[in-house]
Design an enzyme around this catalytic site. Structure first.
Site, PDB file in Angstrom:
ATOM      1  N   ASN A  14       0.862  -1.175   0.000  1.00  0.00           N
ATOM      2  CA  ASN A  14       0.000   0.000   0.000  1.00  0.00           C
ATOM      3  C   ASN A  14       0.904   1.230   0.000  1.00  0.00           C
ATOM      4  O   ASN A  14       1.389   1.649   1.052  1.00  0.00           O
ATOM      5  CB  ASN A  14      -0.908   0.011   1.223  1.00  0.00           C
ATOM      6  CG  ASN A  14      -1.733   1.281   1.331  1.00  0.00           C
ATOM      7  OD1 ASN A  14      -1.809   2.064   0.382  1.00  0.00           O
ATOM      8  ND2 ASN A  14      -2.340   1.511   2.480  1.00  0.00           N
ATOM      9  N   ASP A  26      -1.835  -2.810   9.530  1.00  0.00           N
ATOM     10  CA  ASP A  26      -2.881  -3.801   9.780  1.00  0.00           C
ATOM     11  C   ASP A  26      -3.998  -3.741   8.736  1.00  0.00           C
ATOM     12  O   ASP A  26      -4.658  -4.744   8.488  1.00  0.00           O
ATOM     13  CB  ASP A  26      -3.455  -3.603  11.180  1.00  0.00           C
ATOM     14  CG  ASP A  26      -2.437  -3.926  12.262  1.00  0.00           C
ATOM     15  OD1 ASP A  26      -1.804  -4.985  12.182  1.00  0.00           O
ATOM     16  OD2 ASP A  26      -2.265  -3.108  13.185  1.00  0.00           O
ATOM     17  N   GLY A  27      -4.210  -2.571   8.129  1.00  0.00           N
ATOM     18  CA  GLY A  27      -5.235  -2.475   7.094  1.00  0.00           C
ATOM     19  C   GLY A  27      -4.893  -3.309   5.873  1.00  0.00           C
ATOM     20  O   GLY A  27      -5.741  -4.026   5.330  1.00  0.00           O
ATOM     21  N   GLU A  33      -6.783  -6.871   4.497  1.00  0.00           N
ATOM     22  CA  GLU A  33      -7.280  -7.161   3.154  1.00  0.00           C
ATOM     23  C   GLU A  33      -6.653  -8.432   2.585  1.00  0.00           C
ATOM     24  O   GLU A  33      -7.330  -9.232   1.937  1.00  0.00           O
ATOM     25  CB  GLU A  33      -6.999  -5.972   2.229  1.00  0.00           C
ATOM     26  CG  GLU A  33      -7.919  -4.792   2.466  1.00  0.00           C
ATOM     27  CD  GLU A  33      -7.960  -3.840   1.274  1.00  0.00           C
ATOM     28  OE1 GLU A  33      -7.363  -4.173   0.224  1.00  0.00           O
ATOM     29  OE2 GLU A  33      -8.597  -2.785   1.393  1.00  0.00           O
ATOM     30  N   GLU A  56     -11.207  -1.882  10.418  1.00  0.00           N
ATOM     31  CA  GLU A  56     -12.048  -1.643   9.251  1.00  0.00           C
ATOM     32  C   GLU A  56     -13.517  -1.665   9.654  1.00  0.00           C
ATOM     33  O   GLU A  56     -13.997  -2.649  10.239  1.00  0.00           O
ATOM     34  CB  GLU A  56     -11.787  -2.718   8.180  1.00  0.00           C
ATOM     35  CG  GLU A  56     -10.337  -2.782   7.729  1.00  0.00           C
ATOM     36  CD  GLU A  56      -9.859  -1.512   7.066  1.00  0.00           C
ATOM     37  OE1 GLU A  56     -10.638  -0.931   6.273  1.00  0.00           O
ATOM     38  OE2 GLU A  56      -8.724  -1.078   7.337  1.00  0.00           O
TER      39      GLU A  56
END
Length: 384
Positions: free
Chosen positions: A79, A140-141, A145, A364
């Protein structure tokens, strides 16, 4: 060379007439010298394959194709906007060392995410193509995913390679804001150390939590799922990621401004419904930490086959100020208005029926109650 010129020249046994051989010979003689005189269909396939491997120009094989490559793929999902852009910058610095350390044994694949849920799609494709491992690069995001990409329609994604050496493993290079899962397993925020873990290739099976709603959808988590105040705080915190870990404090303060403790009903392990009055937050941990280092479910272990449920009841705003240090170091379970239990499953409902009770997992936002949360024991192989 246009495929429309090539295709008529071939039958199943080669060129059909001597005149066609002459035409083919002329066409091949006119090809640029940098292009080898090979079957044009194979050449076209190799050109297409090279577009799938931006970091591996020395390999012309298709992504994960066992018939063309002896090496298996390591797919790094990055990311670039994570941690306010820091993840992308750190990744660029890390790539030369990563390639020098791993490219002799593996085909290195890089995939930069372009938006929400993109990492899910990349992960599923990599698993279907028989990748050795999918490594989440970020916080962690991104990890959340990637974990969700290991599943599709309530089932694990399966490799489409006929005889894969072993299943696709999950890896982590922590370069994001939170990195709470790394804390649970005792990993330092050292990307070079993470690359060494990948190089060693040691694996262990870990549990995954799954959340389902009224319409049967499934959502997976590796860290912590939480309900009510903490979930609402996480929803607000996501707006302030540019402030780093301070975003969690800002989110909590904003959530408190409109917070009211709520009566909830829970059903544990398919048993009887029970009432939990004045719930401030209900947290279900597969791992120990959330919110940028808060040890909310200190007894959770992602290899135990169970989830830890911690319920905070009748907390006031000043309770958080007075007990914040206990929440961070994991000693809050001794407080009289905090309870904990290990479960295989738990269902949670809002007694009032008004709705609006938040739920999130791994930071999330997942909507509102009612929800059912279960553990999937040993669901994923992880590189450790």
């Amino acid at each position: 060379m246009e495929m429309s010129l090539v295709r008529p020249l071939f039958t199943r046994r080669g060129f059909s007439t001597s005149s066609e051989k002459v035409v083919a010979s002329v066409l091949f003689e006119r090809l640029p010298v940098v292009i080898p005189k090979i079957d044009p269909i194979v050449y076209a396939f190799q050109e297409f394959s090279s577009e799938l491997q931006p970091m591996a120009a020395d390999h012309s094989q298709s992504f994960g194709s066992s018939s063309y490559s002896r090496k298996r793929d390591l797919v790094f999902i990055v990311n670039p906007l994570g941690a306010n852009g820091r993840t992308g910058k750190e990744w660029k610095k890390l790539v030369p060392y990563l390639r020098s350390r791993l490219s002799k044994e593996y085909n290195i694949r890089e995939s930069l995410t372009s938006g929400p849920c993109h990492a899910i799609d990349i992960t599923r494709e990599a698993i279907r193509e028989g990748a050795e491992a999918v490594i989440a690069v970020g916080g962690d995001g991104t990890l959340h995913e990637v974990v969700n990409g290991f599943f599709w329609a309530g089932k694990p994604v399966a490799s489409q390679i006929k005889e894969p050496t072993n299943s696709t493993a999950l890896g982590v290079i922590p370069l994001g804001t939170g990195s709470d899962f790394a804390r649970t397993v005792g990993w330092k925020s050292d990307p070079c150390e993470a690359i060494e873990r990948v190089a060693r290739g040691l694996r262990t099976r870990i549990d995954v939590g799954v959340i389902s709603g009224e319409i049967g959808e499934h959502h997976y988590f590796i860290n912590v799922a939480d309900i009510h105040l903490s979930a609402k705080a996480g929803f607000y915190a996501s707006r302030y990621k540019r402030f780093g870990n301070l975003c969690y404090v800002i989110g909590a303060l904003q959530a408190f401004m409109s917070h009211h403790n709520q009566d909830l009903r829970i059903k544990v392990n398919e048993g009887e419904w029970e009432t939990c009055p004045q719930v401030t937050a209900l947290c279900i941990g597969n791992a120990k930490y959330f919110g940028g280092g808060m040890k909310i479910t200190p007894n959770a272990d992602p290899r135990s086959g169970k989830l830890e449920v911690v319920i905070l009841q009748n907390f006031k705003w000043y309770d958080f100020l007075l007990k914040m240090h206990k929440l961070y170091n994991g000693t809050h379970l001794t407080q009289k208005n905090v309870s904990s239990r290990s479960v295989l499953s738990i269902e949670v409902e809002d007694i009032s029926g008004k709705g609006g009770v938040y739920i999130q997992s791994d930071g999330e936002h997942l909507g509102f109650l009612p929800k059912k949360i279960c553990v999937l024991p040993s669901a994923i192989e992880m590189i450790y």
